[in-house]
Design an enzyme around this catalytic site. Structure first.
Site, PDB file in Angstrom:
ATOM      1  N   CYS A  73      26.714 -18.634   0.153  1.00 43.07           N
ATOM      2  CA  CYS A  73      26.222 -18.518  -1.379  1.00 43.07           C
ATOM      3  C   CYS A  73      24.767 -18.136  -1.048  1.00 43.07           C
ATOM      4  O   CYS A  73      23.922 -18.260  -0.281  1.00 43.07           O
ATOM      5  CB  CYS A  73      26.176 -20.075  -1.649  1.00 43.07           C
ATOM      6  SG  CYS A  73      27.722 -21.256  -1.374  1.00 43.07           S
ATOM      7  N   CYS A  74      24.611 -17.384  -2.408  1.00 42.23           N
ATOM      8  CA  CYS A  74      23.047 -17.063  -2.799  1.00 42.23           C
ATOM      9  C   CYS A  74      23.027 -17.585  -4.202  1.00 42.23           C
ATOM     10  O   CYS A  74      24.077 -18.304  -5.015  1.00 42.23           O
ATOM     11  CB  CYS A  74      22.625 -15.718  -2.484  1.00 42.23           C
ATOM     12  SG  CYS A  74      23.606 -14.665  -3.369  1.00 42.23           S
TER      13      CYS A  74
END
Length: 671
Positions: free
Chosen positions: A588-589
């Site tokens: 995830c970002c």
């Protein structure tokens, strides 16, 4: 794999510094994506697949073939709709219980009216959101440019399955899955005052330290009150039903049926201490009736396994009377006692909730909304990951045993910086992922063509029912088929890698990242301990021969303690441990588009190098090839209608070396 079988592919080549990179083929026939994987039953939840096929040389100058696949999931919208429906049901029930508190003092009555006004507004808002989401029929994707859209708040950003299927000359085929998704966060709510981790801590501190007139109840106490209320609502009708079954058994004059009905009633009644006297009267009468009828081989007994002699002596059945007639008044008394206890308990516990709401409006409802939003995004990703992991491991008996014996580790790789708004995103994400601990899974047999998962429960505990076709369901271990709840253990490790993290490390504060990594390392270590204790000795012996998990954990701990800048070794070690423990991987970002693409392509090429003998001279070429022509540049295109990662040269100077895309693939773009 990698071969053109039916001409349904486009040939693509990339040229790096005058030398041809690996061959790439782009699948345009959706059937070819899932056919060889034998995972066609996943088509119900996976949509719009993109597939790229590569050939890379091995260290002994042979060729390995790689299929890279990226798919959306309709669970992006299905899970939020299921969850919001449950929130509405739960909140309507709570509002009704507050209304039914009865007569209150003028002061508390005014507070109740104020609470109900706010709570009704919240329910109306959830109903409006659900109405809007219901219009999104057939949707399976929320783009990064929509992350601030109010109507889509509960939907995860850019959720995809990223899959790599490797066919190499010396090793058996291998499958590597990563779920990529934007960090679960309340973007529309904003991050001016921080995220959930900070907001919840501040809220509880203010409540605890205030000199306000209300009694302070900790989150644990109010959660317990809600749990007891829920249990009351479920158990009261069950006890009444079993009491009626007891009377039915009496009318049939069946000793065995009578004893069985009494046993069920006694089990359901154990939570009602104040109803015990009345139940003991029923037990004593049943024993007398059975003894008189010559069926005394095994007394029914009370809930402690013994009869109360005083009660047994005081109740003398008359031979000519019917069993039903003698039990009926005692059952009525039992129901009346139970009704009184339930009424008092519900009023007391509801008043606790009323106090909590009255003190903390509107902050507590806004925090509930924010937490619901973040949890919804996190849960949609988790359910997607669980279903995919289950389907790809159905024929692995060791995995299935681990699933019902220990549960699954779910490892989240975060790439958020600890600077500006991303601090708030990370604070949201940390709470959302931690809240997944209150989720369990149950596998059931599909009774129709509708194979989408169903969620039951309330905010303190949810059960996700995953459906499988009958023939597949029958092959599962008995414990799973009998409905055992399956646990997940979510852990989050975050390492910021961009230019904002450089600012945080030099001029700001990275303590949030350090705290999260240390806390989650302890959770991972706890899971490993349970895994080693509960799995069979034969399996553990073989497992230890194949994997040095203890060494990897020690290495991970050392890297977390080292507090080295942009220590991406933490990410690699955590991901490796997760894969070796049969876990579910997430990356995830902020939008799961740019930094996430750099990370998953690096992970794929590192696996090819370390596990499948990718030629060392082709590591960088393979990495650039995947980033230039692979599935992730397609992800960028579908999000922002542009084939450019949203980096500039100045930003990339701050990135770790292997997280930089090739020339020509980045530039100005809206993220």
């Amino acid at each position: 794999m990698g071969e053109i079988e039916d001409g349904e592919a486009d040939h693509i080549t990339t040229d790096v510094q005058g030398q041809k990179c690996a061959l790439v083929y782009e699948c345009t026939d959706p059937e070819s994506v899932n056919g060889k994987d034998n995972l066609s039953f996943l088509n119900a939840v996976l949509k719009n697949p993109v597939c790229k096929l590569y050939r890379f040389p091995t260290s002994d100058n042979k060729w390995m073939q790689i299929r890279e696949q990226m798919s959306e999931s309709i669970l992006s919208f299905h899970i939020p709709k299921e969850l919001i429906s449950l929130h509405i049901k739960e909140d309507l029930c709570r509002n009704q219980e507050i209304k039914e508190l009865g007569e209150l003092s003028p002061h508390w009555d005014n507070l109740r009216k104020n609470v109900l006004t706010h709570c009704d507004e919240m329910v109306n808002m959830y109903q409006d959101i659900l109405t809007e989401l219901s219009k999104e029929t057939g949707s399976s994707f929320k783009s990064s440019s929509s992350k601030g859209d109010k109507t889509l708040e509960f939907v995860p950003v850019n959720l995809h399955l990223q899959r790599m299927h490797v066919h190499s000359p010396h090793l058996k085929d291998a499958l590597y899955d990563v779920i990529t998704v934007g960090a679960p966060a309340a973007h529309f709510q904003g991050f001016k005052n921080g995220g959930l981790r900070k907001l919840l801590h501040r809220f509880e501190t203010e409540r605890r330290n205030t000199g306000y007139q209300f009694i302070y109840y900790s989150p644990e106490n109010t959660a317990k009150a809600k749990e007891v209320l829920s249990n009351i609502n479920q158990l009261q009708p069950l006890i009444a039903t079993h009491a009626d079954l007891l009377l039915n058994s009496a009318s049939q004059h069946s000793p065995d049926s009578l004893k069985n009905s009494l046993k069920m009633l006694s089990e359901k009644d154990r939570v009602w201490a104040n109803v015990g006297k009345s139940l003991n009267c029923v037990i004593a009468m049943v024993d007398k009736l059975i003894e008189r009828d010559g069926g005394s081989e095994g007394s029914s007994g009370n809930k402690d396994g013994e009869k109360d002699p005083s009660l047994a002596d005081s109740i003398t059945p008359h031979p000519r009377e019917d069993w039903y007639e003698q039990l009926h008044p005692l059952i009525l008394t039992l129901k009346d006692c139970m009704g009184e206890v339930v009424s008092r308990a519900k009023q007391s516990l509801t008043f606790v909730l009323l106090q909590e709401l009255a003190y903390s409006l509107p902050q507590c409802l806004m925090l509930t909304l924010r937490r619901d939003i973040v949890f919804s995004q996190a849960l949609a990703g988790l359910v997607c990951g669980f279903i995919i992991k289950l389907h790809t491991s159905l024929h692995d008996p060791d995995f299935l045993q681990q699933l019902h014996t220990v549960g699954l580790i779910v490892q989240y790789e975060g790439l958020l910086s600890t600077y500006s708004d991303e601090i708030g995103m990370l604070e949201d994400m940390a709470v959302g992922i931690s809240d997944l601990k209150k989720v369990t899974f149950k596998i059931i047999e599909a009774k129709s063509n509708d194979v989408l998962p169903v969620i039951t429960g309330r905010r303190e505990h949810y059960v996700v029912e995953v459906k499988l076709p009958a023939r597949v369901f029958e092959s599962l271990p008995l414990q799973i088929k009998e409905g055992q709840l399956l646990r997940v253990y979510p852990v989050l490790f975050n390492v910021g890698i961009n230019e904002q993290q450089t600012l945080a490390e030099r001029f700001g504060d990275v303590s949030l990242q350090e705290s999260i990594n240390q806390e989650n390392f302890e959770l991972l270590k706890e899971y490993y301990t349970v895994f080693m204790e509960k799995m069979p000795p034969d399996y553990i012996s073989h497992f230890q021969e194949q994997n040095d998990l203890k060494g990897l954990l020690e290495n991970l701990h050392q890297n977390i303690q080292a507090k080295k800048r942009k220590n991406v070794e933490i990410m690699w070690l955590a991901a490796t441990i997760c894969r070796k423990l049969n876990g579910i991987r997430f990356t995830c970002c902020k939008s799961a588009k740019d930094r996430t693409s750099m990370s998953v392509t690096l992970e794929q090429c590192s696996i090819l190098r370390d596990e499948h003998q990718l030629h060392k001279d082709f590591f960088i070429r393979a990495l650039d090839c995947m980033r230039r022509e692979g599935c992730r540049i397609e992800n960028v295109l579908k999000n922002i209608k542009c084939r450019k990662y949203a980096f500039n040269m100045l930003q990339l100077m701050a990135f770790p070396k292997y997280y930089r895309p090739p020339e020509g693939t980045y530039g100005k773009a809206d993220t």
